[in-house]
Motif scaffolding. Structure first.
Motif, PDB file in Angstrom:
ATOM      1  N   PHE A   1      -1.804  -7.545   5.070  1.00 35.77           N
ATOM      2  CA  PHE A   1      -1.973  -6.960   3.909  1.00 35.77           C
ATOM      3  C   PHE A   1      -3.146  -7.511   3.078  1.00 35.77           C
ATOM      4  O   PHE A   1      -4.184  -6.695   1.878  1.00 35.77           O
ATOM      5  CB  PHE A   1      -0.597  -7.499   3.117  1.00 35.77           C
TER       6      PHE A   1
ATOM      7  N   TRP B   1       1.623 -10.664   6.365  1.00 35.96           N
ATOM      8  CA  TRP B   1       0.151 -10.933   4.730  1.00 35.96           C
ATOM      9  C   TRP B   1      -0.217 -10.856   5.934  1.00 35.96           C
ATOM     10  O   TRP B   1      -1.917 -10.317   4.824  1.00 35.96           O
ATOM     11  CB  TRP B   1       0.927 -12.401   4.811  1.00 35.96           C
TER      12      TRP B   1
ATOM     13  N   LEU C   1       6.840  -5.671   3.856  1.00 40.81           N
ATOM     14  CA  LEU C   1       7.304  -6.927   3.304  1.00 40.81           C
ATOM     15  C   LEU C   1       7.876  -6.783   2.151  1.00 40.81           C
ATOM     16  O   LEU C   1       9.214  -7.644   2.756  1.00 40.81           O
ATOM     17  CB  LEU C   1       5.986  -7.717   2.268  1.00 40.81           C
ATOM     18  N   ILE C   2       7.844  -5.675   1.778  1.00 42.64           N
ATOM     19  CA  ILE C   2       9.462  -4.949   0.781  1.00 42.64           C
ATOM     20  C   ILE C   2      10.789  -5.163   1.569  1.00 42.64           C
ATOM     21  O   ILE C   2      11.438  -5.958   1.602  1.00 42.64           O
ATOM     22  CB  ILE C   2       9.404  -4.413  -0.110  1.00 42.64           C
TER      23      ILE C   2
ATOM     24  N   SER D   1       1.614  -2.430   5.263  1.00 41.89           N
ATOM     25  CA  SER D   1       2.293  -4.277   5.150  1.00 41.89           C
ATOM     26  C   SER D   1       2.647  -4.082   3.951  1.00 41.89           C
ATOM     27  O   SER D   1       3.649  -4.981   4.065  1.00 41.89           O
ATOM     28  CB  SER D   1       0.785  -4.736   5.468  1.00 41.89           C
ATOM     29  N   PHE D   2       2.317  -3.746   2.704  1.00 47.82           N
ATOM     30  CA  PHE D   2       3.105  -4.414   1.022  1.00 47.82           C
ATOM     31  C   PHE D   2       5.037  -3.256   1.267  1.00 47.82           C
ATOM     32  O   PHE D   2       6.096  -3.894   1.513  1.00 47.82           O
ATOM     33  CB  PHE D   2       2.657  -3.175   0.809  1.00 47.82           C
ATOM     34  N   ILE D   3       4.770  -2.263   2.688  1.00 46.38           N
ATOM     35  CA  ILE D   3       6.155  -1.276   2.444  1.00 46.38           C
ATOM     36  C   ILE D   3       6.942  -2.244   3.149  1.00 46.38           C
ATOM     37  O   ILE D   3       8.371  -3.172   3.211  1.00 46.38           O
ATOM     38  CB  ILE D   3       6.461  -0.071   3.490  1.00 46.38           C
TER      39      ILE D   3
ATOM     40  N   ILE E   1      -2.884  -1.290   4.234  1.00 38.77           N
ATOM     41  CA  ILE E   1      -2.072  -2.304   3.513  1.00 38.77           C
ATOM     42  C   ILE E   1      -0.625  -1.284   2.429  1.00 38.77           C
ATOM     43  O   ILE E   1       0.043  -1.793   2.374  1.00 38.77           O
ATOM     44  CB  ILE E   1      -3.603  -1.508   2.302  1.00 38.77           C
ATOM     45  N   ILE E   2      -0.457   0.027   3.471  1.00 39.55           N
ATOM     46  CA  ILE E   2       0.362   0.815   2.521  1.00 39.55           C
ATOM     47  C   ILE E   2       1.857  -0.139   3.595  1.00 39.55           C
ATOM     48  O   ILE E   2       2.685  -0.277   2.866  1.00 39.55           O
ATOM     49  CB  ILE E   2       0.088   2.524   3.010  1.00 39.55           C
TER      50      ILE E   2
ATOM     51  N   SER F   1      12.243  -8.128   4.235  1.00 41.08           N
ATOM     52  CA  SER F   1      12.467  -9.616   3.714  1.00 41.08           C
ATOM     53  C   SER F   1      13.736  -9.745   3.142  1.00 41.08           C
ATOM     54  O   SER F   1      13.932 -10.860   3.502  1.00 41.08           O
ATOM     55  CB  SER F   1      12.306  -9.780   1.587  1.00 41.08           C
TER      56      SER F   1
END
Length: 211
Positions: free
Chosen positions: A104, A101, A18-19, A14-16, A11-12, A22
């Motif tokens: 995530f 995604w 995605l940002i 994949s979130f990083i 989770i951590i 981008s």
């Protein structure tokens, strides 16, 4: 216990991802749209944890007239279907980025067996023997750094089972960095065939990576 930690890490990271990625996503989206007709993303039904189905996401690398639900290596003359941008995306593995995604939202993990197509019944059955269908599939995994597309199905499934047996943070780190090395070397990508690597070569490769 590690399964819960593994999900938290997914989770951590994949979130990083995605940002941070981008801007690269935006560049690739524009390149794909300018190169050929069709959607930016390619969705395909794959096998997830406990043999549930989900739609894997990839940047589209093939023309819209490509036969559906057929692995690339089983197509006759697959090069005729791959777009110009698609060749670059596949060589660099950038086509896999949208799977961040999938990670995530919990359909995949960063490390795990690559998700089989819903109709790859032989691979699914082989993985059942090793419990490899009972964990989240991954963006990359132990089989991917030990042969990737070149592996015969029975060898690929056995390697997936080996990963399940040795599931740990250390194993995931080894797969992660092994993947980076393979991507840089473009190792194991076969567009027109599969099973070309011998079992002795697989054993040799595994031995060198394990050192």
């Amino acid at each position: 216990m590690y399964i819960k930690v593994k999900r938290f890490i997914d989770i951590i990271l994949s979130f990083i991802g995605l940002i941070i990625l981008s801007p690269i996503f935006l560049i690739l989206i524009v390149a794909i749209k300018l190169d050929s007709k069709g959607p930016v993303l390619f969705k395909q039904k794959r096998v997830g944890i406990h043999k549930t189905h989900f739609n894997i996401l990839k940047f589209r690398t093939m023309k819209i007239n490509t036969p559906k639900d057929t692995p690339t290596h089983l197509l006759r003359n697959p090069d005729q279907y791959i777009t110009r941008v698609g060749k670059f995306l596949r060589k660099t593995s950038l086509d896999e980025l949208p799977q961040i995604w999938n990670i995530f939202v919990g359909q995949m993990s960063i490390i795990g067996p690559r998700p089989a197509l819903w109709n790859q019944y032989d691979l699914i059955a082989e993985r059942d023997k090793y419990g490899a269908n009972d964990i989240r599939p991954g963006l990359t995994g132990w089989a991917q750094i030990n042969g990737r597309d070149e592996l015969p199905i029975e060898v690929k499934a056995k390697l997936d089972g080996e990963y399940v047996e040795k599931l740990s943070l250390g194993m995931d780190i080894k797969c992660f960095f092994g993947t980076i090395i393979n991507v840089l070397k473009s190792d194991g990508v076969v567009e027109g065939g599969t099973g070309s690597i011998s079992k002795s070569e697989v054993a040799s490769s595994r031995e060198s990576i394990s050192k």
